[in-house]
Scaffold this motif. Structure first.
Motif, PDB file in Angstrom:
ATOM      1  N   CYS A 145       0.843  -1.198   0.000  1.00 47.12           N
ATOM      2  CA  CYS A 145       0.000   0.000   0.000  1.00 47.12           C
ATOM      3  C   CYS A 145       0.882   1.252   0.000  1.00 47.12           C
ATOM      4  O   CYS A 145       1.759   1.387   0.851  1.00 47.12           O
ATOM      5  CB  CYS A 145      -0.907  -0.009   1.235  1.00 47.12           C
ATOM      6  SG  CYS A 145      -1.847   1.501   1.441  1.00 47.12           S
ATOM      7  N   CYS A 148      -0.098   3.245   3.606  1.00 50.73           N
ATOM      8  CA  CYS A 148       0.263   2.778   4.954  1.00 50.73           C
ATOM      9  C   CYS A 148       1.410   1.779   4.945  1.00 50.73           C
ATOM     10  O   CYS A 148       1.903   1.390   6.008  1.00 50.73           O
ATOM     11  CB  CYS A 148      -0.957   2.172   5.654  1.00 50.73           C
ATOM     12  SG  CYS A 148      -1.418   0.546   5.020  1.00 50.73           S
ATOM     13  N   TYR A 150       1.319  -1.366   4.116  1.00 47.53           N
ATOM     14  CA  TYR A 150       0.876  -2.755   4.304  1.00 47.53           C
ATOM     15  C   TYR A 150       1.190  -3.546   3.037  1.00 47.53           C
ATOM     16  O   TYR A 150       0.914  -3.086   1.937  1.00 47.53           O
ATOM     17  CB  TYR A 150      -0.633  -2.735   4.590  1.00 47.53           C
ATOM     18  CG  TYR A 150      -1.296  -4.081   4.707  1.00 47.53           C
ATOM     19  CD1 TYR A 150      -0.941  -4.965   5.726  1.00 47.53           C
ATOM     20  CD2 TYR A 150      -2.309  -4.456   3.820  1.00 47.53           C
ATOM     21  CE1 TYR A 150      -1.582  -6.192   5.850  1.00 47.53           C
ATOM     22  CE2 TYR A 150      -2.951  -5.677   3.930  1.00 47.53           C
ATOM     23  CZ  TYR A 150      -2.577  -6.550   4.951  1.00 47.53           C
ATOM     24  OH  TYR A 150      -3.212  -7.759   5.068  1.00 47.53           O
ATOM     25  N   CYS A 158      -6.927  -1.152   0.200  1.00 43.94           N
ATOM     26  CA  CYS A 158      -6.036  -1.695   1.220  1.00 43.94           C
ATOM     27  C   CYS A 158      -6.895  -2.045   2.427  1.00 43.94           C
ATOM     28  O   CYS A 158      -7.578  -1.184   2.976  1.00 43.94           O
ATOM     29  CB  CYS A 158      -4.986  -0.655   1.600  1.00 43.94           C
ATOM     30  SG  CYS A 158      -4.007  -1.144   3.029  1.00 43.94           S
ATOM     31  N   CYS A 161      -5.529  -0.017   5.865  1.00 42.81           N
ATOM     32  CA  CYS A 161      -5.873   1.383   6.151  1.00 42.81           C
ATOM     33  C   CYS A 161      -7.226   1.771   5.569  1.00 42.81           C
ATOM     34  O   CYS A 161      -7.732   2.846   5.845  1.00 42.81           O
ATOM     35  CB  CYS A 161      -4.776   2.327   5.655  1.00 42.81           C
ATOM     36  SG  CYS A 161      -4.607   2.396   3.858  1.00 42.81           S
TER      37      CYS A 161
END
Ligand SMILES: [Zn+2]
Length: 607
Positions: A145, A148, A150, A158, A161
């Motif tokens: 992502c 964030c 991730y 995502c 987030c």
């Protein structure tokens, strides 16, 4: 009845798993308390929602189980319908987004936007598999992502987030099918021209002075960065794009979020079609003085304060490019976006996969629905993130519902039943009697104002303060010491019972199930507050079966006013407890369940 029409538009729970108590504390209980209050006040409420069943997470779940997305949606739709009905949520219609009606309404909104120039085609980069040359749907692309960090974000959003993404946003995108790096080639999509609504959205928000300040500030800030947003996605599960050359393609659909918010309108239209007057929805959507309140958790503000109003403005022809309304005519914008903050669980974020969760159905298998409704109303995340702890749930239930309200009902009714066997006959009232009745009957105005403004925590707290006034009156007047003066004793008991009747009315929006019990304990008959029911229906257009929540709420006796007790002499029976006192050991038991992973094993319930 007034002629005021109020649309209660409740966020659509996503049908990839059962809902937990964090979900219903955001969209569920607050919208129901609001609707119940307005119905009692005589307003014409239409409360609609349904399960949101399109989009990537459902297709991912279907892939994982080797079933169709429709099977996943059918299963979870039924679970969610059962849960929300058990909690007493009084939808006029709770439906789903996979109906033919919803598909048609979603397509009409798209076509209206297209006609006015607010949706336009644009060539963008879409992913294909280099080895097969086939389109790679958004869900089959995974990467890091950009927002964030991730590393399991998918091509459309995502899950960490919650931000919506495009496949090209992902850092190091890979195909989930074979791990290869997708190739991005030109692909046509339709975009919603959000910048063309910046001025209209700003003008509208400037008139929304009554909103919770955090919601309004967040919404105004969104206007600073409006970019065109993809209305269609590379996915095979959703509402088809209603254009020649697109309609029959199985790789292009309207983006799930852009059809889900149309659900408020399509559910209103479905409700009207089922009511026998197919045009009835217009009173809530097109009358200039009708109001529309939208309820959700704060992660959904962007879709209710920006995307949906933009869709409505564009359909109406009220953005920078002008235009004329589509075939439905002009549609009203939201009166208020009522957003709650987040509920956490014992200090942690709800997480189905980490088992920091309690599902609605598990909760209701062990505790009363009104106990949960009360906790959410009086201690929920109305204005700030709030923690659910079992110790606090126990305390609120035992100290406030059982020892405060339930005990007032129980000891008053039981004294009247034992000494009189009926509603007592009052004699002349003293100043203390009159003062209590003035307090309880005078509470409808201020508490009603709080409920109309969605200050539910303050409203519930004030109602419970009135209960404690009645408890104090009973202790002060001590009717149990008036054996030698039965006339005075009966006057005190009658006064207490009338105060209880008023308190029960004040608490009805919060505690609909127990309010029926109290109504009956006071000698009342019939239905005080009609409960929602589940009807098995068939799709109005394609005949497929599904369950809906609905109810004949207009048949409720409860009105928002002080109403007299049944006449003296109406038989009263010794009461059974209104609420269940909980053993303190439930706190340890529930914490053990939380730690021990004794959930129901559903790992995908977070939308
Ligand atoms: Zn993220």
């Amino acid at each position: 009845m007034t002629d005021r029409h109020i649309l209660t538009a409740v966020a659509w729970p996503y049908a990839n798993g059962p809902r937990h108590i964090g979900h219903v504390s955001g969209f569920g209980v607050p919208s129901d308390v609001f609707s119940r209050y307005h119905r009692m006040a005589g307003d014409k409420v239409l409360m609609v929602s349904g399960t949101d069943e399109h989009g990537t997470p459902i297709t991912v779940a279907a892939d994982a189980e080797g079933v169709t997305p429709r099977e996943i949606a059918d299963r979870n739709n039924r679970v969610i319908v059962d849960d929300l009905q058990s909690l007493g949520l009084s939808y006029d219609l709770f439906t789903r987004t996979t109906t033919a009606n919803h598909r048609a309404v979603s397509q009409e909104i798209f076509l209206g936007l297209l006609k006015n120039g607010y949706v336009f085609p644009q060539t963008t980069l879409g992913a294909i598999s280099p080895s097969t040359g086939r389109t790679l749907p958004d869900r089959y692309i995974e990467g890091t992502c950009p927002i964030c960090g991730y590393d399991g974000a998918r091509g459309d959003q995502c899950d960490n987030c919650g931000n919506q993404l495009d496949p090209t946003d992902l850092i190091n995108p890979v195909s989930r099918i074979n791990g290869e790096t997708p190739k991005f080639v030109e692909s046509e999509h339709y975009f919603l021209d959000l910048p063309a609504f910046a001025r209209a959205l700003g003008d509208w928000l400037a008139t929304r002075t009554n909103w919770r300040s955090n919601v309004l500030n967040f919404s105004v800030n969104l206007l600073e960065d409006l970019k065109p947003r993809s209305y269609t996605r590379d996915i095979d599960w959703g509402v088809p794009v209603p254009l020649d050359g697109w309609r029959d393609r199985d790789d292009k659909r309207i983006y799930v979020w852009f059809d889900a918010v149309v659900g408020y309108l399509s559910a209103s239209i479905e409700w009207a079609r089922r009511s026998g007057d197919p045009e009835a929805w217009r009173q809530w959507w097109q009358t200039p003085d009708a109001d529309a309140y939208y309820f959700m958790g704060k992660d959904n503000i962007v879709f209710h304060a920006e995307i949906w109003p933009a869709q409505l403005l564009g359909y109406n022809g009220e953005g920078d490019k002008g235009g004329t309304p589509g075939s439905y005519g002009r549609l009203n914008l939201p009166t208020e976006v009522v957003s709650s903050e987040f509920l956490t669980m014992e200090g942690r974020k709800f997480s189905s996969s980490r088992n920091v969760v309690i599902y609605v159905r598990d909760f209701l298998s062990r505790y009363d629905p009104d106990a949960l409704r009360y906790f959410i109303a009086v201690a929920g995340p109305e204005n700030q993130d709030t923690d659910f702890t079992w110790a606090e749930f126990l305390r609120r239930n035992n100290d406030e519902l059982v020892a405060g309200w339930g005990n007032l009902v129980n000891r008053s009714v039981s004294m009247a039943a034992k000494n009189v066997g009926a509603v007592p006959t009052p004699g002349e009232l003293t100043d203390a009697d009159r003062a209590l009745l003035a307090t309880t009957s005078g509470a409808f105005g201020p508490i009603g104002d709080l409920l109309a403004r969605n200050r539910q925590k303050a409203a519930a707290t004030e109602a419970m303060r009135i209960v404690s006034e009645a408890n104090k009156y009973l202790s002060d007047q001590a009717p149990w010491k008036l054996k030698e003066d039965p006339a005075r004793r009966d006057t005190v008991l009658h006064t207490a019972l009338q105060a209880i009747k008023d308190c029960n009315t004040l608490l009805t929006p919060f505690l609909p199930h127990s309010s029926q019990k109290v109504h009956e304990l006071l000698g009342g008959t019939g239905t005080w507050s009609v409960a929602p029911r589940i009807d098995e229906v068939t799709d109005l257009d394609d005949g497929s079966p599904y369950p809906v929540i609905t109810g004949a709420y207009a048949e409720s006796q409860a009105v928002w006013a002080s109403t007299p007790l049944p006449p003296p002499g109406t038989p009263l029976a010794p009461p059974t407890p209104v609420f269940t006192k909980l053993d303190p050991s439930i706190v340890d038991e529930e914490l053990r369940r939380l730690e021990g992973g004794e959930g129901d094993g559903t790992a995908d319930g977070e939308a």
